[in-house]
Design an enzyme around this catalytic site. Structure first.
Site, PDB file in Angstrom:
ATOM      1  N   GLY A 165     -42.408  23.504  21.864  1.00 29.88           N
ATOM      2  CA  GLY A 165     -41.771  24.818  21.853  1.00 29.88           C
ATOM      3  C   GLY A 165     -42.440  25.832  20.951  1.00 29.88           C
ATOM      4  O   GLY A 165     -42.054  26.994  20.953  1.00 29.88           O
ATOM      5  N   GLU A 200     -47.434  32.736  32.085  1.00 29.19           N
ATOM      6  CA  GLU A 200     -46.824  32.155  33.281  1.00 29.19           C
ATOM      7  C   GLU A 200     -45.581  32.946  33.668  1.00 29.19           C
ATOM      8  O   GLU A 200     -44.963  33.613  32.831  1.00 29.19           O
ATOM      9  CB  GLU A 200     -46.390  30.704  33.021  1.00 29.19           C
ATOM     10  CG  GLU A 200     -47.505  29.704  33.005  1.00 29.19           C
ATOM     11  CD  GLU A 200     -46.986  28.290  32.852  1.00 29.19           C
ATOM     12  OE1 GLU A 200     -47.781  27.371  33.067  1.00 29.19           O
ATOM     13  OE2 GLU A 200     -45.794  28.096  32.529  1.00 29.19           O
ATOM     14  N   LYS A 237     -35.966  17.666  24.087  1.00 32.61           N
ATOM     15  CA  LYS A 237     -35.010  16.947  24.920  1.00 32.61           C
ATOM     16  C   LYS A 237     -34.024  16.167  24.057  1.00 32.61           C
ATOM     17  O   LYS A 237     -34.408  15.616  23.025  1.00 32.61           O
ATOM     18  CB  LYS A 237     -35.767  15.974  25.831  1.00 32.61           C
ATOM     19  CG  LYS A 237     -36.849  16.616  26.666  1.00 32.61           C
ATOM     20  CD  LYS A 237     -37.799  15.575  27.236  1.00 32.61           C
ATOM     21  CE  LYS A 237     -38.997  16.223  27.900  1.00 32.61           C
ATOM     22  NZ  LYS A 237     -39.996  15.237  28.328  1.00 32.61           N
ATOM     23  N   GLU A 287     -46.970  20.506  32.466  1.00 29.24           N
ATOM     24  CA  GLU A 287     -47.918  19.769  31.639  1.00 29.24           C
ATOM     25  C   GLU A 287     -47.914  18.296  32.033  1.00 29.24           C
ATOM     26  O   GLU A 287     -47.026  17.831  32.743  1.00 29.24           O
ATOM     27  CB  GLU A 287     -47.587  19.904  30.151  1.00 29.24           C
ATOM     28  CG  GLU A 287     -46.271  19.276  29.732  1.00 29.24           C
ATOM     29  CD  GLU A 287     -46.008  19.436  28.241  1.00 29.24           C
ATOM     30  OE1 GLU A 287     -46.958  19.718  27.493  1.00 29.24           O
ATOM     31  OE2 GLU A 287     -44.849  19.284  27.827  1.00 29.24           O
ATOM     32  N   ARG A 291     -49.237   9.573  27.689  1.00 26.95           N
ATOM     33  CA  ARG A 291     -48.738   8.533  26.788  1.00 26.95           C
ATOM     34  C   ARG A 291     -47.412   8.025  27.324  1.00 26.95           C
ATOM     35  O   ARG A 291     -46.889   8.527  28.327  1.00 26.95           O
ATOM     36  CB  ARG A 291     -48.524   9.109  25.385  1.00 26.95           C
ATOM     37  CG  ARG A 291     -47.600  10.330  25.386  1.00 26.95           C
ATOM     38  CD  ARG A 291     -47.179  10.761  24.015  1.00 26.95           C
ATOM     39  NE  ARG A 291     -46.551  12.065  24.007  1.00 26.95           N
ATOM     40  CZ  ARG A 291     -45.316  12.337  24.365  1.00 26.95           C
ATOM     41  NH1 ARG A 291     -44.539  11.362  24.808  1.00 26.95           N
ATOM     42  NH2 ARG A 291     -44.833  13.565  24.305  1.00 26.95           N
ATOM     43  N   VAL A 294     -40.761   9.170  25.246  1.00 21.30           N
ATOM     44  CA  VAL A 294     -39.563   8.727  24.530  1.00 21.30           C
ATOM     45  C   VAL A 294     -38.529   8.208  25.524  1.00 21.30           C
ATOM     46  O   VAL A 294     -37.863   7.191  25.300  1.00 21.30           O
ATOM     47  CB  VAL A 294     -38.968   9.888  23.699  1.00 21.30           C
ATOM     48  CG1 VAL A 294     -37.670   9.453  23.012  1.00 21.30           C
ATOM     49  CG2 VAL A 294     -39.976  10.397  22.670  1.00 21.30           C
TER      50      VAL A 294
END
Length: 448
Positions: A165, A200, A237, A287, A291, A294
């Site tokens: 963010g 964007e 999140k 994006e 990896r 979470v």
């Protein structure tokens, strides 16, 4: 298969990786800071090495110390978990250069997908839909004007590097554009060392939908359905569910197959997540995370596939033992990120755990490194556990989540559990009728 893996992380994700290794018969090495000497992953690992003082920059981000720990313990591979060095291309290169296997994608893919401008162009070329915007970085206010006019206001100014963010500002009208550009660039430079920004189209009330993929080094790629991660505060999140209440089977199959083919085209390996904004039936790439996420447990709960195990197998060169047609989505799963923080003002609440009781029963999973007497250090992220539930339907999962939250006891510190119990009283959330700005609006109304 590897005999020994070093886990370059801490907290619940370090314990999660240790558990997968243990089930595969692989010994583990835990690294830790001085503040984490009594952490659960350190207690359970076969070996442990202190890599520095409490500050993450001097311990969990201390690359020379981590490489030295791998060398002295005889580890063959390094698992970075999430956060810290997990998306650091240079770290991946150093790991491989020293003769260890990096359990993750290639440094090249980490680097490409870590730059949002390059990532956007890469996935566009591979056939993934993107949010309308600038073709690359926008260097000045003067260059931004025609781009914003072409896209149409409101527009979003975003940092080319980083995330979380930071370096993101909205320009509602042309009058807001210069200030948004300057502020986003300044924030990006301070946070990531790179002031490059791009533009964007700003979507009004989209959902955040992400597709989990898994690829090996033999050209095999599968997608494991979607997760809905729209409940966010300050772009972070707090609750995720799979599948999404917003998508139907046709949407899921279409975007999943698009992503699967694109990932195969770029030759990616390991686990990864393609994140989208979804609005009015359309997907827009934002994006790729190169990896483990979470929120990976909700995908595991509805597919029965251990993503960490698959990461390790792929890194060792094994082919996937599952095909796309083998994957079915069973029921519904929801994850709450339990943080040690004040549930009203979200201030961190480190301290000693005086009492701890984990909820249990059918369809309940708690990924946490907590135990009674553990001292939560003030130096790191406030996440202390992830409560994940599974049910045959979303309604069953919601009821199980409520029961589990009521059953969970974490004494000695404040936690975010009350926030989730309050959410379960909200008809819009219960009905699955929410978007990425819904939570912040709800929190603002609660405080008013």
């Amino acid at each position: 298969m590897f005999d020994k893996i070093l886990i370059a992380n801490r907290g619940e994700i370090a314990l999660r990786v240790h558990r997968a290794c243990r089930e595969m018969g692989i010994r583990t090495v835990a690294i830790h800071s001085e503040a984490d000497a009594d952490a659960m992953h350190v207690r359970l690992a076969d070996e442990s090495v202190c890599v520095g003082p409490p500050a993450a920059a001097k311990s969990y981000l201390n690359v020379p110390a981590i490489i030295a720990a791998a060398e002295v313990t005889g580890a063959q591979a390094i698992h970075p978990g999430y956060g810290f060095l997990s998306e650091n291309a240079r770290f991946a290169e150093i790991v491989e250069a020293h003769g260890f296997t990096f359990i993750g994608p290639t440094a090249e893919h980490i680097r490409v997908m870590g730059d949002k401008i390059t990532a956007k162009q890469t996935v566009m070329d591979a056939g993934i839909p993107v949010v309308p915007g600038s073709e690359g970085g926008v260097d000045s206010y003067e260059d931004a004007i025609p781009v914003a006019e072409r896209i149409g206001y409101p527009v979003l100014i975003k940092a080319a590097s980083g995330g979380g963010g930071r370096g993101m500002k909205v320009a509602e009208t042309a009058a807001d554009l210069k200030e948004a550009m300057d502020t986003a660039s300044t924030e990006a430079k301070a946070a990531f060392g790179d002031g490059t920004v791009y533009i964007e189209k700003y979507l009004g009330r989209p959902r955040h939908i992400e597709i989990q993929i898994l690829a090996d080094t033999h050209g095999n790629v599968v997608h494991l359905g979607e997760r809905d991660c729209s409940l966010q505060r300050r772009h972070q999140k707090i609750l995720e569910e799979a599948p999404s209440p917003a998508l139907n089977a046709a949407d899921r199959a279409k975007i999943g197959e698009t992503v699967r083919k694109a990932i195969g085209a770029i030759g990616y390996r390991g686990v990864g997540t393609i994140e989208f904004l979804w609005e009015n039936g359309e997907f827009y790439f934002i994006e790729m995370n190169t990896r483990l996420q979470v929120e990976h447990p909700v995908t595991e709960m509805i597919t029965g596939i251990d993503l960490v195990r698959e990461q390790i197998r792929v890194a060792d060169g094994a082919p996937l033992d599952i095909k796309q047609e083998d994957i079915t989505l069973d029921g519904w799963s929801i994850e709450c990120r339990i943080n040690a923080e004040n549930p009203r003002n979200f201030a961190p609440s480190p301290g000693t755990i005086t009492d701890f009781h984990a909820p249990g029963g059918l369809g309940v999973r708690l990924d946490s490194a907590l135990y009674a007497g553990y001292k939560i250090p003030p130096y790191y992220d406030s996440l202390i556990g992830k409560l994940i539930v599974h049910g045959r339907t979303r309604t069953e999962a919601l009821l199980r989540l409520r029961r589990s939250l009521e059953e969970m006891v974490v004494g000695g510190v404040e936690t975010s559990i009350p926030i989730f119990l309050a959410l379960l009283e909200e008809p819009e959330f219960v009905n699955g009728d929410y978007h990425i700005r819904w939570l912040e609006e709800w929190l603002a109304n609660r405080e008013a």
